[in-house]
Scaffold this motif. Structure first.
Motif, mmCIF file in Angstrom:
data_model
loop_
_atom_site.group_PDB
_atom_site.id
_atom_site.type_symbol
_atom_site.label_atom_id
_atom_site.label_comp_id
_atom_site.label_asym_id
_atom_site.label_seq_id
_atom_site.Cartn_x
_atom_site.Cartn_y
_atom_site.Cartn_z
ATOM 1 N N ALA A 312 0.852 -1.188 0.000
ATOM 2 C CA ALA A 312 0.000 0.000 0.000
ATOM 3 C C ALA A 312 0.889 1.240 0.000
ATOM 4 O O ALA A 312 1.881 1.305 0.749
ATOM 5 C CB ALA A 312 -0.925 -0.001 1.211
ATOM 6 N N HIS A 313 0.535 2.198 -0.826
ATOM 7 C CA HIS A 313 1.361 3.402 -0.994
ATOM 8 C C HIS A 313 0.462 4.621 -1.161
ATOM 9 O O HIS A 313 -0.657 4.524 -1.686
ATOM 10 C CB HIS A 313 2.247 3.282 -2.239
ATOM 11 N N ALA A 314 0.985 5.772 -0.748
ATOM 12 C CA ALA A 314 0.294 7.044 -0.947
ATOM 13 C C ALA A 314 1.190 7.954 -1.780
ATOM 14 O O ALA A 314 2.417 7.867 -1.720
ATOM 15 C CB ALA A 314 -0.009 7.693 0.403
ATOM 16 N N PHE A 315 0.575 8.845 -2.556
ATOM 17 C CA PHE A 315 1.365 9.827 -3.293
ATOM 18 C C PHE A 315 0.564 11.108 -3.480
ATOM 19 O O PHE A 315 -0.664 11.138 -3.325
ATOM 20 C CB PHE A 315 1.872 9.272 -4.627
ATOM 21 N N TRP A 316 1.260 12.154 -3.825
ATOM 22 C CA TRP A 316 0.702 13.505 -3.970
ATOM 23 C C TRP A 316 -0.271 13.569 -5.137
ATOM 24 O O TRP A 316 0.071 13.222 -6.269
ATOM 25 C CB TRP A 316 1.857 14.464 -4.193
ATOM 26 N N HIS A 317 -1.471 14.051 -4.870
ATOM 27 C CA HIS A 317 -2.491 14.106 -5.911
ATOM 28 C C HIS A 317 -2.106 15.065 -7.044
ATOM 29 O O HIS A 317 -2.463 14.832 -8.210
ATOM 30 C CB HIS A 317 -3.835 14.531 -5.307
ATOM 31 N N LEU A 318 -1.388 16.125 -6.735
ATOM 32 C CA LEU A 318 -1.116 17.149 -7.746
ATOM 33 C C LEU A 318 0.036 16.801 -8.690
ATOM 34 O O LEU A 318 0.476 17.664 -9.465
ATOM 35 C CB LEU A 318 -0.889 18.514 -7.088
ATOM 36 N N PHE A 319 0.481 15.559 -8.674
ATOM 37 C CA PHE A 319 1.278 15.079 -9.799
ATOM 38 C C PHE A 319 0.410 15.014 -11.064
ATOM 39 O O PHE A 319 0.925 14.827 -12.166
ATOM 40 C CB PHE A 319 1.825 13.673 -9.524
ATOM 41 N N ASN A 320 -0.901 15.181 -10.898
ATOM 42 C CA ASN A 320 -1.837 14.883 -11.981
ATOM 43 C C ASN A 320 -1.916 15.940 -13.075
ATOM 44 O O ASN A 320 -2.641 15.751 -14.040
ATOM 45 C CB ASN A 320 -3.248 14.648 -11.414
ATOM 46 N N ASP A 321 -1.234 17.067 -12.976
ATOM 47 C CA ASP A 321 -1.412 18.118 -13.978
ATOM 48 C C ASP A 321 -0.101 18.850 -14.243
ATOM 49 O O ASP A 321 -0.090 20.065 -14.412
ATOM 50 C CB ASP A 321 -2.484 19.104 -13.507
ATOM 51 N N SER A 322 0.996 18.093 -14.308
ATOM 52 C CA SER A 322 2.306 18.703 -14.455
ATOM 53 C C SER A 322 3.296 17.686 -15.019
ATOM 54 O O SER A 322 3.177 16.485 -14.737
ATOM 55 C CB SER A 322 2.808 19.184 -13.085
ATOM 56 N N PRO A 323 4.282 18.138 -15.800
ATOM 57 C CA PRO A 323 5.327 17.211 -16.273
ATOM 58 C C PRO A 323 6.102 16.551 -15.129
ATOM 59 O O PRO A 323 6.789 15.554 -15.347
ATOM 60 C CB PRO A 323 6.248 18.115 -17.102
ATOM 61 N N MET A 324 5.960 17.092 -13.905
ATOM 62 C CA MET A 324 6.614 16.483 -12.754
ATOM 63 C C MET A 324 6.157 15.049 -12.531
ATOM 64 O O MET A 324 6.799 14.278 -11.807
ATOM 65 C CB MET A 324 6.332 17.327 -11.504
ATOM 66 N N HIS A 325 5.068 14.649 -13.174
ATOM 67 C CA HIS A 325 4.567 13.290 -12.974
ATOM 68 C C HIS A 325 5.551 12.226 -13.446
ATOM 69 O O HIS A 325 5.386 11.046 -13.108
ATOM 70 C CB HIS A 325 3.209 13.092 -13.671
ATOM 71 N N ILE A 326 6.567 12.592 -14.195
ATOM 72 C CA ILE A 326 7.551 11.592 -14.621
ATOM 73 C C ILE A 326 8.229 10.960 -13.410
ATOM 74 O O ILE A 326 8.570 9.767 -13.418
ATOM 75 C CB ILE A 326 8.588 12.195 -15.597
ATOM 76 N N ALA A 327 8.408 11.744 -12.327
ATOM 77 C CA ALA A 327 8.996 11.190 -11.107
ATOM 78 C C ALA A 327 8.052 10.185 -10.458
ATOM 79 O O ALA A 327 8.487 9.160 -9.913
ATOM 80 C CB ALA A 327 9.330 12.311 -10.123
ATOM 81 N N LEU A 328 6.746 10.450 -10.513
ATOM 82 C CA LEU A 328 5.777 9.496 -9.974
ATOM 83 C C LEU A 328 5.787 8.202 -10.774
ATOM 84 O O LEU A 328 5.702 7.108 -10.194
ATOM 85 C CB LEU A 328 4.376 10.110 -9.986
ATOM 86 N N ILE A 329 5.903 8.289 -12.079
ATOM 87 C CA ILE A 329 5.977 7.074 -12.899
ATOM 88 C C ILE A 329 7.188 6.235 -12.480
ATOM 89 O O ILE A 329 7.098 5.006 -12.376
ATOM 90 C CB ILE A 329 6.036 7.436 -14.397
ATOM 91 N N GLU A 330 8.311 6.887 -12.224
ATOM 92 C CA GLU A 330 9.492 6.152 -11.745
ATOM 93 C C GLU A 330 9.201 5.477 -10.411
ATOM 94 O O GLU A 330 9.575 4.313 -10.189
ATOM 95 C CB GLU A 330 10.679 7.105 -11.610
ATOM 96 N N TYR A 331 8.542 6.217 -9.496
ATOM 97 C CA TYR A 331 8.232 5.640 -8.184
ATOM 98 C C TYR A 331 7.309 4.433 -8.321
ATOM 99 O O TYR A 331 7.512 3.399 -7.672
ATOM 100 C CB TYR A 331 7.587 6.698 -7.287
ATOM 101 N N LEU A 332 6.297 4.552 -9.161
ATOM 102 C CA LEU A 332 5.364 3.441 -9.342
ATOM 103 C C LEU A 332 6.037 2.254 -10.022
ATOM 104 O O LEU A 332 5.790 1.094 -9.654
ATOM 105 C CB LEU A 332 4.154 3.907 -10.158
ATOM 106 N N ALA A 333 6.887 2.518 -11.004
ATOM 107 C CA ALA A 333 7.613 1.433 -11.672
ATOM 108 C C ALA A 333 8.475 0.679 -10.663
ATOM 109 O O ALA A 333 8.527 -0.565 -10.670
ATOM 110 C CB ALA A 333 8.472 1.986 -12.802
ATOM 111 N N GLN A 334 9.123 1.422 -9.783
ATOM 112 C CA GLN A 334 9.961 0.804 -8.760
ATOM 113 C C GLN A 334 9.105 0.020 -7.755
ATOM 114 O O GLN A 334 9.517 -1.035 -7.264
ATOM 115 C CB GLN A 334 10.759 1.895 -8.043
ATOM 116 N N THR A 335 7.910 0.515 -7.485
ATOM 117 C CA THR A 335 6.989 -0.157 -6.568
ATOM 118 C C THR A 335 6.459 -1.453 -7.176
ATOM 119 O O THR A 335 6.414 -2.500 -6.519
ATOM 120 C CB THR A 335 5.816 0.787 -6.230
#
Length: 371
Positions: A312-335
Motif C-alpha cells: 500500500a502506498h500514498a502519493f501527492w495528488h497534484l502530480f496529476n497536472d504537471s510534467p513532474m509526474h515523470i517522477a511518480l511514474i518512476e516511483y510506481l515502476a519501482q513499486t
C-alpha cells in the motif's frame, strides 16, 4: 518598470506610426500552432499577455520562462496552486498577487473579465475543449479576436505532455527551454518503457483511491490521469474495468472483491480540512504517515490483501497536472517491479526538475509506503 505586455503594445503603436510616415518595421514571422485538438492557432508573435484557464499551469510556464508571472495577466482560479507552492511563487514573484481573476470553480470563465485584460492568448485545457458549457465562451472569445490554444497535462498526460510543452514553447517563444524539458522527460519515460518492453513482467493489479480519506471509499480513475501513470509503470489499473469515464466511484465491497495486488491512495493539502490524506509540497512526513495509517486502518481497507502484505502506498495528488509526474511514474515502476527498477531514484528526479526547470524549490512528502 514597463511590463512585457505594455512593451508589446508600444511596439505595435510604433509600427503604426512608422507606417503612416511611409516607413516599416521588418515583418515578424507569424506563428502557426497546432494544439492538442488539432486546431491551427495563429499568433503574430510570441504571446506576451496570457490568460491561464488553470491557475496551476503557472508551474508549467515557470519551467519555460524566467519570469512566468510577467506574462500572465489573468487566470481562472479553478485548479489553483497548493498553499506551499503559491507562497513560494509569491515570494519569488510578488506580482503574482496582482494577476486578475477571470473565473472560479466549476470551470467558470468570465469572457468579460478575460477581454478586459486585453490578452493576446488564452491557454485552456483539453477538458475545456470537451465541455459543452464552454461553447458560448469560446465563440465569444473568437468573436473578440482573442486566440485560444488547448493543452493537456491531465486527461491523457502520457500522450499529450510533450506535445503540450512544444505548443507552449512555440506560443511563448521558449522553444529551447521546452526542448530541454522534453528531452529530460522523454529520456526517463523511455527508460521505463524500454525495460518493461524487454522484460515483459506480469502487471500487478492496482487500485487507486483518489482524494483519499477514512470512511469515504472510493473515488477512483477509469482512463486518463493516474490510469496513464499506472499503465506506463507496468501496472493494470482496476478502475478502468469499473469506471467508464476519467473519474468515478467504486463501492468498498467492489474493491474488496477485486482484491488488488497493490493499493494506492492520493492526497494533498486540500484534504487536510476533510480529515483525509495529506501529502505534497510543504507537508512533513510525520503528517503524511499519520494520514496513511488512519486510511489503512479503516474498515474494509485494513482487510485488503495488499494492505496486509505491505503493498500500500500514498502519493501527492497534484502530480496529476504537471510534467513532474515523470517522477511518480518512476516511483510506481519501482513499486510494481522493484528488481527491474532498483537503480531509479525518483526523489532525485524531483530535485533535478526543481533545480533545472522550476523557478521555485519546495520540500515536501511526495510519496510514502506503508510500514
Amino acid at each position: 518598470m514597463t511590463t512585457p505586455h505594455r512593451f508589446g503594445i508600444g511596439l505595435r503603436a510604433l509600427a503604426l506610426t512608422l507606417a503612416l510616415l511611409g516607413w516599416a518595421l521588418p515583418a515578424a514571422a507569424e506563428l502557426r500552432i497546432t494544439d492538442v485538438t488539432e486546431r491551427e492557432v495563429r499568433l503574430p508573435e510570441a504571446a506576451q499577455a496570457v490568460i491561464l484557464g488553470d491557475a496551476r499551469h503557472i508551474m508549467v510556464l515557470g519551467m519555460l520562462l524566467d519570469d512566468p508571472v510577467a506574462r500572465v495577466v489573468g487566470w481562472r482560479q479553478d485548479k489553483g496552486l497548493d498553499p506551499a507552492r503559491r507562497a513560494a511563487f509569491a515570494a519569488r514573484f510578488p506580482a503574482l498577487e496582482e494577476i486578475a481573476p477571470v473565473g472560479a470553480g466549476n470551470r467558470e470563465l468570465s469572457v468579460e473579465a478575460t477581454i478586459a485584460q486585453a490578452p493576446d492568448l488564452v491557454i485552456l485545457s483539453l477538458t475545456d475543449a470537451r465541455n459543452p458549457t464552454m461553447e458560448v465562451q469560446l465563440l465569444q472569445l473568437e468573436a473578440a479576436g482573442i486566440p485560444v490554444v488547448f493543452v493537456d497535462f491531465f486527461s491523457h498526460p502520457i500522450e499529450n505532455t510533450t506535445r503540450s510543452l512544444e505548443i507552449l514553447g512555440q506560443a511563448l517563444g521558449a522553444e529551447d527551454r521546452a526542448a530541454d524539458l522534453i528531452a529530460f522527460y522523454t529520456e526517463r519515460l523511455d527508460t521505463v518503457r524500454g525495460r518493461l518492453a524487454e522484460a515483459q513482467p506480469d502487471a500487478p493489479r492496482v487500485f487507486v483511491q483518489v482524494h483519499a480519506a477514512p470512511g469515504t471509499c472510493c473515488a477512483t480513475v477509469g482512463g486518463g490521469v493516474f490510469h496513464d501513470f499506472i499503465e506506463a509503470a507496468g501496472g493494470h489499473n482496476l478502475g478502468q474495468d469499473a469506471v467508464p469515464g476519467i473519474m468515478g466511484n467504486v463501492g468498498l465491497e467492489n474493491v474488496i472483491a477485486a482484491d488488488p495486488d497493490v493499493f494506492l491512495a492520493t492526497g494533498g493539502a486540500h484534504m487536510r480540512e476533510r480529515g483525509g490524506l495529506v501529502l505534497g509540497a510543504g507537508v512533513a512526513q510525520d503528517e503524511a504517515r499519520a494520514g496513511l495509517e488512519a486510511l489503512l486502518s479503516g474498515a474494509g481497507i485494513a482487510d485488503l490483501r495488499a494492505v496486509e502484505l505491505g503493498q500500500a502506498h500514498a502519493f501527492w495528488h497534484l502530480f496529476n497536472d504537471s510534467p513532474m509526474h515523470i517522477a511518480l511514474i518512476e516511483y510506481l515502476a519501482q513499486t510494481f517491479h522493484p528488481e527491474l527498477f532498483a537503480d531509479l531514484d525518483p526523489q532525485a528526479t524531483v530535485a533535478e526538475m526543481q533545480a533545472r526547470f522550476s523557478p521555485i524549490d519546495v520540500d515536501g512528502t511526495w510519496w510514502l509506503a506503508a510500514e
